[in-house]
Design an enzyme around this catalytic site. Structure first.
Site, PDB file in Angstrom:
ATOM      1  N   ILE A  57      33.414 112.094  79.733  1.00  0.00           N
ATOM      2  CA  ILE A  57      33.870 110.776  79.247  1.00  0.00           C
ATOM      3  C   ILE A  57      34.900 110.732  78.610  1.00  0.00           C
ATOM      4  O   ILE A  57      35.183 111.315  77.507  1.00  0.00           O
ATOM      5  CB  ILE A  57      32.760 109.919  78.912  1.00  0.00           C
ATOM      6  CG1 ILE A  57      33.681 108.288  78.531  1.00  0.00           C
ATOM      7  CG2 ILE A  57      32.113 110.446  77.406  1.00  0.00           C
ATOM      8  CD1 ILE A  57      32.528 107.145  78.596  1.00  0.00           C
TER       9      ILE A  57
ATOM     10  N   GLY B  47      42.605 106.900  68.631  1.00  0.00           N
ATOM     11  CA  GLY B  47      41.202 107.091  67.786  1.00  0.00           C
ATOM     12  C   GLY B  47      40.153 106.300  68.504  1.00  0.00           C
ATOM     13  O   GLY B  47      40.062 106.270  69.675  1.00  0.00           O
ATOM     14  N   SER B  48      39.591 105.363  67.360  1.00  0.00           N
ATOM     15  CA  SER B  48      38.485 104.720  67.786  1.00  0.00           C
ATOM     16  C   SER B  48      38.872 103.499  68.374  1.00  0.00           C
ATOM     17  O   SER B  48      37.837 102.624  68.661  1.00  0.00           O
ATOM     18  CB  SER B  48      37.539 104.547  66.498  1.00  0.00           C
ATOM     19  OG  SER B  48      37.083 105.601  66.081  1.00  0.00           O
TER      20      SER B  48
ATOM     21  N   GLU C 175      24.425 106.268  73.163  1.00  0.00           N
ATOM     22  CA  GLU C 175      25.422 107.267  72.690  1.00  0.00           C
ATOM     23  C   GLU C 175      25.076 107.792  71.232  1.00  0.00           C
ATOM     24  O   GLU C 175      24.745 108.949  70.751  1.00  0.00           O
ATOM     25  CB  GLU C 175      26.842 107.145  72.891  1.00  0.00           C
ATOM     26  CG  GLU C 175      27.469 108.275  72.231  1.00  0.00           C
ATOM     27  CD  GLU C 175      29.142 107.971  72.541  1.00  0.00           C
ATOM     28  OE1 GLU C 175      29.920 108.635  72.081  1.00  0.00           O
ATOM     29  OE2 GLU C 175      29.446 107.117  73.385  1.00  0.00           O
TER      30      GLU C 175
ATOM     31  N   LEU D 219      22.059 127.558  48.928  1.00  0.00           N
ATOM     32  CA  LEU D 219      20.876 128.468  48.604  1.00  0.00           C
ATOM     33  C   LEU D 219      20.937 129.686  49.494  1.00  0.00           C
ATOM     34  O   LEU D 219      20.172 130.603  48.855  1.00  0.00           O
ATOM     35  CB  LEU D 219      19.495 127.754  49.050  1.00  0.00           C
ATOM     36  CG  LEU D 219      19.320 126.437  47.885  1.00  0.00           C
ATOM     37  CD1 LEU D 219      17.855 125.808  48.672  1.00  0.00           C
ATOM     38  CD2 LEU D 219      19.245 126.896  46.756  1.00  0.00           C
TER      39      LEU D 219
END
Length: 387
Positions: A127, A135-136, A252, A347
């Site tokens: 898609i 962008g968004s 999604e 760690l």
């Protein structure tokens, strides 16, 4: 011993399916991850193999060639991908997103033309939303689709550029977000189904270099006067694209949340195992209080995130998960994944920064999850509108 309780939505059928998913991931994915990272994409044959064993389009009805399952089947496969450290195969986009745009919004002809080919692996789905400058902001995409009958057939002429497209290098079917009416914002957006094979004017750009997800092809796509048959307008009516996008975004974002929690759990499990084997100052690293407290906090983060995620999955299976709930799940789980992966990497000491250690790949893969599917800042904006 698992870090968290068994998910409330699991049943015997899903547990039996997990065996198939686990075997496939261990046999076909795990041994190839380093090679795919160098190639920047999975083998094309992987899609065919997955189709042959029935792992593509799991939640698409059998009448369209799918598995006839539910979102829960997709979630189990995502969990098993995370268990083997898969950061390459873009099946969640192919099966969980592209196929569902067709199922939910496509005409009957579109479903029968494309869903069986997606389920078999003949076609890889992508898609194309994001553009270099938007962008968004999907309401202001610059890609244009102009309808014309020049040349005798009714078609659209598609022009534009897309970037950050998962499966872009291998996709045979691309759902393209375009403006069919540039004078309108949301109401001017439509979705077009573009078959890439032999499409004049269609070009794939480079597979992009990323700090993580090295084996997942993420590409640029270019459309220069591409002729798209009018019957490939998703749903058959112009101006519905933004509504179609909004209807599918909850799934999604839930897919991203499932992957985030599964990756978080895998990171903690591998860190517990490592710290119990690795010694420092004459004793296992796990015996140091700082190690135990850090892992106790991480395990709690996983348990809390998974409890909320399971609630969201149950709501989605009932058809009740809304945009706000999905946004909450997406931002919270991906934010926690980044924190947990970072603490776990610490760690491992210097070895955590070595690319051959799975924890380093988990750490770099985690970072993008706060960005794709809508940035977490956008998620908070969505949530705030419901307050």
């Amino acid at each position: 011993m698992p870090l968290t309780q068994r998910s409330s939505w699991l049943n015997e059928d899903l547990e039996a399916f997990r065996d198939l998913a686990r075997t496939f991931c261990q046999k076909e994915i795990a041994p190839n991850l380093e090679r795919w990272a160098v190639a920047k994409q999975v083998d094309r044959e992987l899609w065919h193999k997955a189709g042959e064993v029935g792992l593509l389009c799991l939640s698409i009805p059998e009448e369209y060639g799918g598995g006839g399952g539910t979102f829960a089947h997709e979630a189990v496969l995502l969990e098993e991908q995370a268990r083997v450290g898969d950061d390459a195969w873009g099946n969640s986009v192919h099966s969980g997103i592209v196929a569902h745009y067709l199922l939910a919004c496509g005409t009957e002809d579109q479903k029968r033309r494309y869903l069986p080919r997606l389920a078999s692996g003949e076609l890889v789905g992508a898609i194309a939303m994001t553009e270099p400058g938007t962008g968004s902001d999907l309401q202001n995409v610059r890609t244009r689709a102009v309808r014309t009958s020049e040349g005798g057939d009714d078609h659209y002429v598609l022009d534009g550029a897309k970037t950050f497209i998962t499966n872009g290098a291998q996709a045979g079917l691309v759902v393209v977000v375009a403006k069919t009416n540039p004078e309108e914002r949301a109401q001017g957006v439509s979705l077009l189904l573009v078959e890439t094979e032999g499409a004049a004017g269609f070009r794939r750009g480079r597979v992009l270099d990323k700090i993580g997800l090295h084996g997942q092809d993420t590409s640029e796509l270019f459309f220069d006067g591409v002729r798209v048959p009018a019957e490939n307008l998703l749903g058959g009516t112009e101006g519905l694209g933004f509504v179609q996008l909004m209807q599918q975004l909850p799934q999604e974002r839930l897919i991203i949340a499932v992957g985030a929690v599964a990756a978080m759990e895998a990171a903690v499990e591998m860190t517990v195992a490592y710290t119990k084997e690795r010694t420092a100052f004459g004793r296992p690293v796990f015996q140091f209080q700082n190690t135990r407290f850090t892992l106790a906090e991480a395990a709690t983060e996983v348990a809390v995130a998974k409890a909320f995620l399971d609630q969201c999955v149950e709501r989605h299976l009932r058809g009740e998960l809304d945009v706000t709930g999905a946004a909450m799940a997406k931002w919270w789980t991906t934010d926690r994944l980044s924190r947990v992966a970072d603490e776990c990497l610490q760690l491992f000491g210097g070895y955590g920064y070595m690319s051959e250690y799975p924890i380093s790949r988990a750490w770099t893969a985690a970072r993008v999850q706060r960005i794709f599917g809508g940035t977490n800042e956008i998620m908070k904006e969505i949530i705030s509108r419901s307050l």
